[in-house]
Design a protein around this motif. Structure first.
Motif, PDB file in Angstrom:
ATOM      1  N   GLY A 105     -95.666  48.708  53.987  1.00 50.65           N
ATOM      2  CA  GLY A 105     -95.348  48.474  55.394  1.00 50.65           C
ATOM      3  C   GLY A 105     -96.469  47.873  56.202  1.00 50.65           C
ATOM      4  N   ARG A 106     -97.547  47.425  55.541  1.00 54.10           N
ATOM      5  CA  ARG A 106     -98.669  46.826  56.263  1.00 54.10           C
ATOM      6  C   ARG A 106     -98.409  45.342  56.545  1.00 54.10           C
ATOM      7  NH1 ARG A 106    -101.054  51.031  53.639  1.00 54.10           N
ATOM      8  NH2 ARG A 106    -102.875  51.948  54.645  1.00 54.10           N
ATOM      9  N   PRO A 107     -99.000  44.803  57.622  1.00 53.51           N
ATOM     10  CA  PRO A 107     -98.847  43.369  57.878  1.00 53.51           C
ATOM     11  C   PRO A 107     -99.631  42.548  56.869  1.00 53.51           C
ATOM     12  CG  PRO A 107    -100.358  44.344  59.472  1.00 53.51           C
ATOM     13  CD  PRO A 107     -99.791  45.480  58.670  1.00 53.51           C
ATOM     14  N   ALA A 108     -99.085  41.389  56.510  1.00 50.93           N
ATOM     15  CA  ALA A 108     -99.745  40.495  55.552  1.00 50.93           C
ATOM     16  C   ALA A 108     -99.387  39.060  55.913  1.00 50.93           C
ATOM     17  CB  ALA A 108     -99.312  40.813  54.126  1.00 50.93           C
ATOM     18  N   LEU A 109    -100.341  38.179  55.674  1.00 48.07           N
ATOM     19  CA  LEU A 109    -100.208  36.780  56.091  1.00 48.07           C
ATOM     20  C   LEU A 109    -100.682  35.876  54.972  1.00 48.07           C
ATOM     21  CD1 LEU A 109    -101.423  35.342  59.502  1.00 48.07           C
ATOM     22  CD2 LEU A 109    -102.369  34.423  57.391  1.00 48.07           C
ATOM     23  N   ALA A 110     -99.897  34.847  54.655  1.00 51.08           N
ATOM     24  CA  ALA A 110    -100.337  33.793  53.738  1.00 51.08           C
ATOM     25  C   ALA A 110    -100.654  32.564  54.564  1.00 51.08           C
ATOM     26  CB  ALA A 110     -99.265  33.473  52.709  1.00 51.08           C
ATOM     27  N   MET A 111    -101.682  31.828  54.161  1.00 54.53           N
ATOM     28  CA  MET A 111    -102.079  30.655  54.925  1.00 54.53           C
ATOM     29  C   MET A 111    -102.668  29.597  54.009  1.00 54.53           C
ATOM     30  SD  MET A 111    -105.641  31.837  56.737  1.00 54.53           S
ATOM     31  CE  MET A 111    -105.933  30.138  57.271  1.00 54.53           C
ATOM     32  N   PRO A 112    -102.625  28.328  54.419  1.00 55.80           N
ATOM     33  CA  PRO A 112    -103.175  27.266  53.583  1.00 55.80           C
ATOM     34  C   PRO A 112    -104.686  27.385  53.461  1.00 55.80           C
ATOM     35  CG  PRO A 112    -101.783  26.384  55.347  1.00 55.80           C
ATOM     36  CD  PRO A 112    -102.049  27.804  55.666  1.00 55.80           C
ATOM     37  N   PHE A 113    -105.174  27.061  52.279  1.00 54.18           N
ATOM     38  CA  PHE A 113    -106.622  26.965  52.098  1.00 54.18           C
ATOM     39  C   PHE A 113    -106.900  26.056  50.916  1.00 54.18           C
ATOM     40  CE2 PHE A 113    -110.908  27.883  50.893  1.00 54.18           C
ATOM     41  CZ  PHE A 113    -111.546  28.011  52.125  1.00 54.18           C
ATOM     42  N   LEU A 155     -98.246  26.350  54.571  1.00 55.76           N
ATOM     43  CA  LEU A 155     -97.921  26.876  55.889  1.00 55.76           C
ATOM     44  C   LEU A 155     -98.524  28.258  56.096  1.00 55.76           C
ATOM     45  CD1 LEU A 155     -94.085  26.086  55.879  1.00 55.76           C
ATOM     46  CD2 LEU A 155     -95.924  24.662  56.831  1.00 55.76           C
ATOM     47  N   ILE A 156     -98.439  28.729  57.329  1.00 52.06           N
ATOM     48  CA  ILE A 156     -98.714  30.127  57.634  1.00 52.06           C
ATOM     49  C   ILE A 156     -97.388  30.874  57.629  1.00 52.06           C
ATOM     50  CG2 ILE A 156     -99.447  31.755  59.410  1.00 52.06           C
ATOM     51  CD1 ILE A 156    -101.605  29.842  60.215  1.00 52.06           C
ATOM     52  N   GLY A 157     -97.342  31.951  56.866  1.00 52.39           N
ATOM     53  CA  GLY A 157     -96.180  32.836  56.847  1.00 52.39           C
ATOM     54  C   GLY A 157     -96.645  34.252  57.105  1.00 52.39           C
ATOM     55  N   LEU A 158     -96.158  34.860  58.166  1.00 49.46           N
ATOM     56  CA  LEU A 158     -96.588  36.205  58.554  1.00 49.46           C
ATOM     57  C   LEU A 158     -95.479  37.209  58.323  1.00 49.46           C
ATOM     58  CD1 LEU A 158     -98.481  38.260  59.982  1.00 49.46           C
ATOM     59  CD2 LEU A 158     -97.440  37.516  62.154  1.00 49.46           C
ATOM     60  N   LYS A 159     -95.754  38.212  57.480  1.00 43.00           N
ATOM     61  CA  LYS A 159     -94.877  39.373  57.355  1.00 43.00           C
ATOM     62  C   LYS A 159     -95.417  40.449  58.278  1.00 43.00           C
ATOM     63  CE  LYS A 159     -95.374  42.866  54.725  1.00 43.00           C
ATOM     64  NZ  LYS A 159     -95.089  43.964  55.711  1.00 43.00           N
TER      65      LYS A 159
END
Length: 460
Positions: free
Chosen positions: A409-417, A186-190
C-alpha cells in the motif's frame, strides 16, 4: 501558429485560462493527431471526437474557466473506469456493451477541473497482464512499435508517449501504471492506499490504485492533486503547479536506499537496468542526498503470496462473465485464483505481515530507489492467444520490481532515466512512506532537472 498537441498539461491549462487558445482548438488539434497516429500505436479503443468537441465548448463557456487547474486539457481514460455514455469493456469480449450511466469518481474529478475526455484506451482482458493486447487491439510502444507498450495501462501510456494526449488516467494493481510508464519513457505514479478513489469493486483485494501517466513531474503532480481532491492553485510557478499540501521541507536532503535486488527469487535484474539505477543514485548523491546500498527484507514467500492475490482478483472480476468469451489465459488465471481461495491462500493479513517486515526499513530510509523493470518489454504481439504459462513467465521476468508496493500500500513512482542499449527509454522506480507522494514527485522533478529526457517519441 502555436501547436498545442504535444505540449504539457500545465502549459495547455495556463494558455486556456489566459484565453490564448480555446479548449475546442486544443481538443481539435489532439483529435487530429489521434486520427493520424493511433493506428501506429494502438492507444485507443474509443475516440470520442464529437462528444469531446462538445465538452470542450462547455468548458470554454464555464464561468470559472480562469480557476480550472486542467482547463481544456485533453485526457485519456483507461477502459476499466466508467465514462458516462461509453461502454466499459475492460479489454474483453465478455463484458457488457451498455454505456455507463455515470463517471467514475476520478473521471468526475478530472472533468470538474476542466479536463476533456477524448477517448478510452486499450487494456488487456480484465487488466490482468503486463502486455496490452486482446480482442480490441494491441498497444505498441511509440519508441519502437515492434515492442509492447506494457500493461495493463498500456493504451494510456502509448497515447501519452506518442503525444496524442498530455496526460492519461490509469490504474496499478501489480505495476500496471509503472510498467507501461517505464517502457514508454513516462512518469507513472501509483498513489498509496486511500489517497485517490480506487477502481470499482474490491480492487484486487485493495492492491489497485488509480493514478496519472504524464511526461513531466509537474504534470504528474498536477493530475495527482486533482485526483486526490487536493486544493490546487490555477497559477503555476516555474512550470510547477502549486499544491497546498506540498510539505514545506520538500527540498530537504533525503536518506535514500538503493537496491537492485529482485523481490521475486530467481528473477534477477539485467545489467542495463541496474546500471541506470546506479547512475540515478550517483546523481542524487551528488545533489546532496545520502545514498546507501540497502535491500528491503522481502519475504521468501512473496512470489506465492502475490500470485495468489493476482489470480484471486481476476477470479473476482470474471464472476458473472461468460467463460466462453474469455481468452484462454484469462480463464486459467481465474481458475487458479479460485483454487487459491479454496486453499486459504488469500489471507487478509498479508498486507500487515509484509508491512511488519518493511516498516523498520522505511523508518531508517526516506525513499527506496530501484530499477523500474528487470528487462526490456517483449514483442507487441497477440499474447492473449498464447497459453497462461507463457504469459506469466514473460510478465514476471520483465517486471518483478513493482508488485511489493501494491501489496504493502505504499506509494511508488516509475520515471524515465537514460536509455537502454536498444535505444528505448530506461527507467527507475522510487518508493516512499505512506503519504509521501509529493516527496516522490519532488525527487522525480529533481532527477528531471539533472537528467532531462525527451518527452515524446519521434513522430509523437
Amino acid at each position: 501558429m502555436t501547436v498545442w498537441a504535444g505540449r504539457t498539461a500545465t502549459e495547455i491549462a495556463d494558455a486556456v485560462r489566459r484565453k490564448e487558445v480555446t479548449p475546442r482548438e486544443v481538443v481539435a488539434e489532439h483529435l487530429a493527431r489521434i486520427a493520424a497516429q493511433n493506428a501506429r500505436v494502438g492507444a485507443f479503443r474509443v475516440v470520442r471526437a464529437a462528444a469531446a468537441l462538445a465538452e470542450a465548448d462547455a468548458v470554454g463557456a464555464r464561468a470559472d474557466l480562469a480557476e480550472l487547474p486542467l482547463a481544456g486539457v485533453p485526457v485519456a481514460v483507461k477502459d476499466n473506469l466508467p465514462v458516462r455514455g461509453e461502454s466499459t469493456r475492460n479489454g474483453s469480449a465478455a463484458t457488457p456493451t451498455a454505456p455507463a450511466a455515470d463517471d467514475h469518481e476520478t473521471v468526475a474529478r478530472l472533468r470538474a477541473a476542466g479536463a476533456v475526455v477524448v477517448g478510452l484506451t486499450h487494456v488487456p482482458e480484465l487488466c490482468v497482464f503486463g502486455t496490452t493486447d486482446g480482442v480490441h487491439g494491441i498497444a505498441r510502444n511509440p519508441w519502437d512499435p515492434s515492442r509492447t507498450a506494457g500493461g495493463s495501462s498500456g493504451g494510456g501510456a502509448a497515447a501519452v508517449a506518442a503525444g496524442l494526449v498530455p496526460i492519461a488516467l490509469g490504474n496499478d494493481g501489480m505495476g500496471s501504471l509503472r510498467i507501461p510508464a517505464a517502457h514508454c519513457g513516462l512518469i507513472g505514479l501509483k498513489p498509496g492506499s486511500g489517497r485517490v478513489p480506487a477502481p470499482l469493486g474490491d480492487a484486487w483485494f485493495g492492491m489497485s490504485e488509480n493514478g496519472p501517466l504524464a511526461t513531466t513531474a509537474a504534470d504528474a503532480r498536477l493530475m495527482f492533486s486533482v485526483l486526490a481532491g487536493e486544493p490546487v492553485a490555477a497559477e503555476s510557478v516555474a512550470g510547477e503547479p502549486v499544491a497546498e499540501s506540498v510539505a514545506a521541507g520538500a527540498n530537504r536532503r533525503l536518506k535514500i536506499a538503493f537496491s537492485t535486488r529482485s523481490p521475486i527469487a530467481g528473477v534477477p535484474v539485467t545489467k542495463p537496468y541496474a546500471a541506470l539505477a546506479r547512475q540515478a543514485g550517483r546523481l542524487l548523491a551528488g545533489a546532496g542526498h545520502r545514498l546507501a546500498t540497502a535491500h528491503p527484507p522481502y519475504p521468501l514467500s512473496f512470489g506465492a503470496v502475490v500470485l495468489a492475490r493476482w489470480t484471486g482478483g481476476t477470479a473476482q472480476d470474471a464472476e458473472g462473465l461468460d467463460p466462453r468469451l474469455l481468452t484462454r489465459r484469462t480463464r486459467r488465471h481465474a481458475a487458479i485464483g479460485r483454487a487459491a481461495e479454496r486453499l486459504g491462500m488469500l489471507r487478509p493479513d498479508h498486507r500487515a505481515a509484509l508491512n511488519a517486515r518493511l516498516d523498520p526499513f522505511f523508518e531508517e530510509y526516506d525513499v527506496l530507489l530501484t530499477p523500474a523493470l528487470a528487462r526490456r518489454g517483449p514483442a507487441a504481439r497477440a499474447w492473449h492467444e498464447r497459453g497462461w504459462l507463457a504469459n506469466v513467465a514473460v510478465n514476471t521476468l520483465c517486471s518483478p520490481m513493482t508488485p511489493p508496493w501494491n501489496l504493502s500500500g505504499r506509494p511508488a513512482l516509475a520515471m524515465p532515466f537514460g536509455s537502454l542499449p536498444t535505444g528505448l527509454p530506461g527507467a527507475v522506480q522510487l518508493v516512499g512512506r505512506p503519504g509521501s507522494e509529493h516527496q516522490l514527485l519532488d525527487l522525480a522533478a529533481q532527477l528531471e532537472r539533472l537528467n532531462p529526457w525527451q518527452r515524446t517519441a519521434a513522430g509523437g
